[in-house]
Design an enzyme around this catalytic site. Structure first.
Site, PDB file in Angstrom:
ATOM      1  N   GLY A   9     -22.132 -27.127  38.968  1.00 34.64           N
ATOM      2  CA  GLY A   9     -22.625 -27.589  40.257  1.00 34.64           C
ATOM      3  C   GLY A   9     -24.021 -27.042  40.522  1.00 34.64           C
ATOM      4  O   GLY A   9     -24.716 -26.599  39.590  1.00 34.64           O
TER       5      GLY A   9
ATOM      6  N   LYS B 237     -29.990 -27.068  50.034  1.00 34.96           N
ATOM      7  CA  LYS B 237     -30.977 -26.810  48.974  1.00 34.96           C
ATOM      8  C   LYS B 237     -31.495 -28.093  48.322  1.00 34.96           C
ATOM      9  O   LYS B 237     -32.658 -28.156  47.925  1.00 34.96           O
ATOM     10  CB  LYS B 237     -30.377 -25.886  47.904  1.00 34.96           C
ATOM     11  CG  LYS B 237     -30.188 -24.456  48.395  1.00 34.96           C
ATOM     12  CD  LYS B 237     -29.697 -23.559  47.273  1.00 34.96           C
ATOM     13  CE  LYS B 237     -29.294 -22.209  47.835  1.00 34.96           C
ATOM     14  NZ  LYS B 237     -28.864 -21.270  46.800  1.00 34.96           N
TER      15      LYS B 237
ATOM     16  N   THR C 139     -14.667 -29.980  34.799  1.00 32.23           N
ATOM     17  CA  THR C 139     -15.002 -31.375  34.493  1.00 32.23           C
ATOM     18  C   THR C 139     -16.122 -31.326  33.451  1.00 32.23           C
ATOM     19  O   THR C 139     -17.296 -31.144  33.784  1.00 32.23           O
ATOM     20  CB  THR C 139     -15.485 -32.096  35.770  1.00 32.23           C
ATOM     21  OG1 THR C 139     -14.584 -31.773  36.826  1.00 32.23           O
ATOM     22  CG2 THR C 139     -15.577 -33.595  35.574  1.00 32.23           C
TER      23      THR C 139
HETATM   24  P1  ATR Z   1     -22.117 -25.049  44.094  1.00 33.40           P
HETATM   25  O1  ATR Z   1     -23.308 -25.563  44.819  1.00 33.40           O
HETATM   26  O2  ATR Z   1     -21.565 -23.750  44.644  1.00 33.40           O
HETATM   27  O3  ATR Z   1     -22.325 -24.987  42.616  1.00 33.40           O
HETATM   28  P2  ATR Z   1     -20.611 -27.449  43.718  1.00 33.40           P
HETATM   29  O4  ATR Z   1     -21.837 -28.191  43.374  1.00 33.40           O
HETATM   30  O5  ATR Z   1     -19.575 -28.089  44.590  1.00 33.40           O
HETATM   31  O6  ATR Z   1     -20.933 -26.075  44.421  1.00 33.40           O
HETATM   32  O7  ATR Z   1     -19.907 -27.008  42.331  1.00 33.40           O
HETATM   33  C1  ATR Z   1     -18.722 -26.260  42.308  1.00 33.40           C
HETATM   34  C2  ATR Z   1     -18.427 -25.853  40.862  1.00 33.40           C
HETATM   35  O8  ATR Z   1     -17.262 -25.008  40.855  1.00 33.40           O
HETATM   36  C3  ATR Z   1     -18.108 -27.016  39.948  1.00 33.40           C
HETATM   37  O9  ATR Z   1     -18.543 -26.687  38.651  1.00 33.40           O
HETATM   38  C4  ATR Z   1     -16.580 -27.075  40.019  1.00 33.40           C
HETATM   39  O10 ATR Z   1     -15.952 -27.681  38.928  1.00 33.40           O
HETATM   40  P3  ATR Z   1     -15.782 -29.293  38.868  1.00 33.40           P
HETATM   41  O11 ATR Z   1     -17.129 -29.833  38.489  1.00 33.40           O
HETATM   42  O12 ATR Z   1     -14.756 -29.523  37.837  1.00 33.40           O
HETATM   43  O13 ATR Z   1     -15.352 -29.717  40.253  1.00 33.40           O
HETATM   44  C5  ATR Z   1     -16.263 -25.601  40.037  1.00 33.40           C
HETATM   45  N1  ATR Z   1     -14.940 -25.306  40.613  1.00 33.40           N
HETATM   46  C6  ATR Z   1     -14.577 -25.370  41.915  1.00 33.40           C
HETATM   47  N2  ATR Z   1     -13.286 -25.004  42.072  1.00 33.40           N
HETATM   48  C7  ATR Z   1     -12.813 -24.704  40.822  1.00 33.40           C
HETATM   49  C8  ATR Z   1     -11.557 -24.232  40.312  1.00 33.40           C
HETATM   50  N3  ATR Z   1     -10.518 -24.023  41.122  1.00 33.40           N
HETATM   51  N4  ATR Z   1     -11.451 -24.028  38.978  1.00 33.40           N
HETATM   52  C9  ATR Z   1     -12.506 -24.231  38.160  1.00 33.40           C
HETATM   53  N5  ATR Z   1     -13.718 -24.667  38.581  1.00 33.40           N
HETATM   54  C10 ATR Z   1     -13.873 -24.900  39.894  1.00 33.40           C
END
Ligand code: ATR
Length: 270
Positions: A128, A65, A152
């Site tokens: 994200g 995307k 984060t």
């Molecule tokens: P997407 O395109 O699906 O949004 P991404 O850009 O990799 O994928 O973002 C993933 C999101 O899920 C992020 O907000 C991530 O949190 P971090 O920024 O702290 O990494 C969140 N996320 C992924 N695994 C997680 C978990 N186990 N607990 C809480 N948040 C999680």
């Protein structure tokens, strides 16, 4: 015949061909719609080939995307704000226009489910690509406030700084216990690995609507967690998938398909 496609990698399990071919049937449109896998290092060349032939439009999914945003000659405001494009449209002069229908797809699905957004306190979990894509359409519904939270927190704060909107703020997960939300939207990818964001149960009541942007055959981990807290209404992202597709279809073909009939059929297929 006009050709359409969804580009992703992997793309084998995409529901988009089914959805769009149902829309075409309903609206008596003759078109072809295929799921096409682009090589991870070959998105731009694969789509350029498609559009130099019979390709009139395309959907774009993970992980392309952001790259789709880069190849467009022009993008809509909502795609600009999302920094990502899920819908490509070939204009009459051959230019490629980019739009992002994910956010409006989410909003439409929430409204279809009679969830009140105007004047509501909404929590968006995740910072994200999936979260970024829905912020502007959610703010357009005039919630009392849109709070974004993320494991984060710096990433959430960064989005708030970029949007610079009076009703949009960031709060850390641990601080959320001081709040109470009408609607909580999970846009994290935590569920894909069976996890749930570490959310204090104080921020919801049994009347809070919990929406998970992903869907599974069965309840998602986030929605199961919400139910365990006593939440009455949980919704998964299948309706959002159909609604974002409906918006793309309208952009390409100038007719609005009946999304509810397709959602019912898709739910039965899961
Ligand atoms: P997407 O395109 O699906 O949004 P991404 O850009 O990799 O994928 O973002 C993933 C999101 O899920 C992020 O907000 C991530 O949190 P971090 O920024 O702290 O990494 C969140 N996320 C992924 N695994 C997680 C978990 N186990 N607990 C809480 N948040 C999680």
């Amino acid at each position: 015949m006009d050709h359409y496609a969804v580009f992703g990698n992997p793309i084998g399990h995409s529901r988009s061909p089914f959805i769009h071919l149902q829309f075409a049937k309903q609206t008596q449109q003759t078109l072809e719609y295929q799921a096409l896998e682009a090589p991870l290092d070959g998105f731009a060349t694969t789509t350029a080939e498609f559009f130099s032939g019979a390709g009139k439009g395309a959907n774009v999914t993970v992980p392309f995307k952001e790259q789709a945003f880069e190849i467009c000659d022009k993008v809509s405001e909502r795609a600009q704000k999302a920094g990502a494009v899920n819908t490509l449209i070939k204009a009459d002069n051959g230019d490629i226009h980019g739009d992002n229908t994910d956010g409006i797809g989410l909003v439409k699905d929430l409204l279809n489910n009679k969830v009140k957004l105007a004047g509501s306190n909404i929590l968006l979990l995740g910072a994200g690509g999936a979260a970024r894509g829905v912020i502007l359409p959610l703010l357009d519904q005039n919630p009392a406030q849109l709070v974004i939270s993320n494991r984060t927190i710096e990433k959430a704060q960064h989005l708030v700084d970029n949007f610079n909107h009076k009703d949009f703020s960031a709060t850390s997960l641990s601080e959320l216990q001081k709040h109470n939300f009408d609607v909580i939207i999970n846009a994290t990818s935590a569920g894909l690995s069976g996890h749930v964001p570490n959310l204090p149960s104080e921020c919801l009541t049994s009347d809070t609507v919990c929406y998970d942007m992903v869907y599974l055959n069965g309840i998602t981990p986030f929605n199961q967690w919400a139910k365990n807290q006593g939440v009455k209404t949980t919704i998964d992202g299948l309706g959002m998938l159909v609604e974002q597709a409906g918006e793309s279809f309208s952009l390409w073909r100038g007719v609005e398909p009946d999304t509810s009939a397709v959602l019912t059929a898709l739910r039965e297929m899961l």
